[in-house]
Design an enzyme around this catalytic site. Structure first.
Site, mmCIF file in Angstrom:
data_model
loop_
_atom_site.group_PDB
_atom_site.id
_atom_site.type_symbol
_atom_site.label_atom_id
_atom_site.label_comp_id
_atom_site.label_asym_id
_atom_site.label_seq_id
_atom_site.Cartn_x
_atom_site.Cartn_y
_atom_site.Cartn_z
ATOM 1 N N HIS A 1 11.913 -5.492 34.409
ATOM 2 C CA HIS A 1 11.366 -6.042 35.603
ATOM 3 C C HIS A 1 10.058 -6.884 35.112
ATOM 4 O O HIS A 1 9.181 -7.140 35.833
ATOM 5 C CB HIS A 1 10.818 -4.610 36.509
ATOM 6 N N LYS B 1 -6.991 -10.789 6.062
ATOM 7 C CA LYS B 1 -8.112 -9.663 5.312
ATOM 8 C C LYS B 1 -9.067 -10.689 4.702
ATOM 9 O O LYS B 1 -10.156 -10.651 4.672
ATOM 10 C CB LYS B 1 -7.508 -8.688 4.325
ATOM 11 N N GLU C 1 7.730 -6.455 8.319
ATOM 12 C CA GLU C 1 7.147 -6.837 6.907
ATOM 13 C C GLU C 1 7.984 -6.799 5.951
ATOM 14 O O GLU C 1 7.660 -7.324 4.744
ATOM 15 C CB GLU C 1 6.146 -5.580 6.655
HETATM 16 O O1 PA5 Z 1 3.741 -1.179 4.647
HETATM 17 C C1 PA5 Z 1 2.872 -1.249 4.071
HETATM 18 O O2 PA5 Z 1 2.732 -1.002 2.780
HETATM 19 C C2 PA5 Z 1 1.525 -1.641 4.797
HETATM 20 O O3 PA5 Z 1 1.631 -2.181 5.950
HETATM 21 C C3 PA5 Z 1 0.449 -0.363 5.049
HETATM 22 O O4 PA5 Z 1 1.411 0.425 5.517
HETATM 23 C C4 PA5 Z 1 -0.880 -0.641 5.609
HETATM 24 O O5 PA5 Z 1 -1.369 -1.743 5.225
HETATM 25 C C5 PA5 Z 1 -1.747 0.738 5.340
HETATM 26 O O6 PA5 Z 1 -1.924 0.501 4.023
HETATM 27 P P1 PA5 Z 1 -2.653 1.897 3.325
HETATM 28 O O7 PA5 Z 1 -1.775 3.150 3.712
HETATM 29 O O8 PA5 Z 1 -2.762 1.557 2.085
HETATM 30 O O9 PA5 Z 1 -3.956 2.261 4.360
#
Ligand code: PA5
Length: 425
Positions: free
Chosen positions: A300, A413, A279
């Site tokens: 393996h 989303k 990310e």
């Molecule tokens: O790194 C990030 O900010 C995202 O991947 C969030 O961790 C993930 O989408 C979960 O979001 P939230 O804590 O707002 O539910």
């Protein structure tokens, strides 16, 4: 001094010492930009000094609540996804032998059968819920929370709310509003710390403490890493060295990094790392693709590809040198021909598997570096968490992206909400 060391001999024929040294100016300027909060996404760099700024008061508060939960419950259901799930899961999976409550994770997918089974399992258990969402609006944890909260109401009547702890934003979001209305206890996720950098906030620390793991020592490790990760001496700053090497390998055409551990306890550390790096770096049509393996298991399955498939890979190994004294036993008949190993520990054999793999993959054209971990303690684990966070932030700046946003996550989303006819979409 770090509680682990980097061996990068098997990188040098691909990216030599001179080339690494040649990157120093760019590297140090990325590090300064980060530390001085001048770079891209600087409003989300609160994690940089999080270990040193988290006082004992906060840790004691978390430990206190964890002790209450351990006394009153058999299970903690931790509800969250992505950064609100993977950090705690990584730490708990590495130290499963600790005497805490069972910690189960929910809200990390939309699987009907998984939720149905979890609800059935919880029927006969005493449980607490820790619902974790920074935004407070993420669909997966919201669905799980609604279902499990319903069960808590049925089981515990009007006092159900004292069994719910919400970890969320200090002011915004549905979970904050709900907590105020329904009287849940809360922990705050600092505004300047993004989800995937939040493992050392109550997001990760509360479930980890409930599992009986020493969060003070985890933080002590991270605090030490925070200190040495400021150094401009590459030999003393493993995060900078790692960021430099992977960036140079990427520039030489190695587009995929395999983080390969030789210990299944690190499986979820790799899962956490995949989110952290994927990310943070994967944007603007660039970035190293983070993939993971557990060896020798995956030798393996994926071993063939790594050895002889397309040469776009580099590898980062993690080897824990001392884990157990269990050894191979001797058998009179020796029908399986294994007596040559009798008396030798599995640690020793695993280490030879690592040495053999490292050489084979290198000979096959896969450069590799190794994180050598003498022993897996909570303190070293805290160091590793901070090490990876610092490395990816510097790496993002080297790649000239904002390592602290994740705009691409919204695409699925939007489609899903449209297909589900969510109001306003
Ligand atoms: O790194 C990030 O900010 C995202 O991947 C969030 O961790 C993930 O989408 C979960 O979001 P939230 O804590 O707002 O539910």
């Amino acid at each position: 001094m770090a509680g682990f060391r980097i061996d990068y001999q098997n990188v040098l024929p691909f990216v030599n010492q001179e080339v690494i040294s040649g990157l120093k100016d760019k590297l140090f300027s990325a590090q300064r930009e980060l530390e001085e909060k001048r770079g891209r996404g600087s409003e989300f760099t609160g994690w940089i000094n999080l270990p040193s700024r988290t006082g004992n008061e906060e840790l004691d508060k978390i430990d206190g609540l964890a002790a209450e939960i351990r006394t009153e419950a058999e299970v903690l259901v931790s509800i969250g996804i992505g950064g609100s799930y993977l950090g705690a899961k990584a730490v708990i999976s590495a130290f499963e032998d600790k005497p805490g409550v069972e910690v189960l994770f929910a809200g990390k997918n939309i699987s009907g059968i998984e939720h149905e089974r979890l609800l059935a399992y919880l029927e006969d258990k005493d449980f607490f819920i820790n619902v974790i969402s920074k935004s407070g609006t993420t669909t997966e944890p919201a669905i799980a929370f609604r279902l499990i909260k319903e069960l808590a109401k049925k089981k515990y009547g009007k006092n159900f709310n004292r069994r719910i702890i919400a970890t969320t934003d200090s002011a915004k979001g549905a979970l904050r509003r709900m907590s105020e209305e329904e009287g849940f206890r809360t922990f705050v996720i600092p505004d300047d710390v993004g989800g995937r950098f939040s493992v050392l906030t109550p997001v990760g620390l509360l479930p980890v403490a409930c599992a009986g793991i020493d969060i003070q020592s985890l933080m002590a490790g991270a605090t030490e890493a925070e200190q040495y990760a400021r150094s401009e001496n590459l030999e003393q700053n493993p995060a900078l060295l790692y960021a430099a090497i992977r960036y140079l390998l990427y520039r030489s055409g190695k587009k995929v990094e395999l983080l390969s551990s030789f210990d299944p306890r690190l499986f979820y550390l790799v899962e956490w790392w995949k989110q952290l790096f994927g990310e943070s770096e994967g944007k603007n049509s660039s970035g190293i693709f983070p993939a993971g393996c557990v060896f020798s298991t995956d030798l393996h399955s994926l071993g063939q590809y790594i050895q002889e498939g397309e040469r776009m890979l580099f590898e980062t190994f993690m080897l824990i040198e001392k884990t157990s004294s269990i050894a191979v036993t001797r058998e009179k008949s020796d029908l399986d021909g294994l007596n040559y190993l009798a008396g030798r520990t599995l640690d020793e054999i695993n280490c030879k598997a690592y040495e053999g793999t490292r050489k084979a993959h290198f000979d096959g054209g896969v450069p590799n570096l190794s994180l050598m971990i003498p022993e897996l303690t909570t303190k070293v684990f805290g160091e590793l968490l901070y090490f990876f966070e610092k490395a990816v932030a510097v790496s993002g700046y080297l790649l000239e992206v904002n390592p602290f946003d994740q705009p691409g996550v919204e695409a699925y989303k939007k489609n899903m909400f449209r297909l589900l006819e969510k109001p306003g979409n």
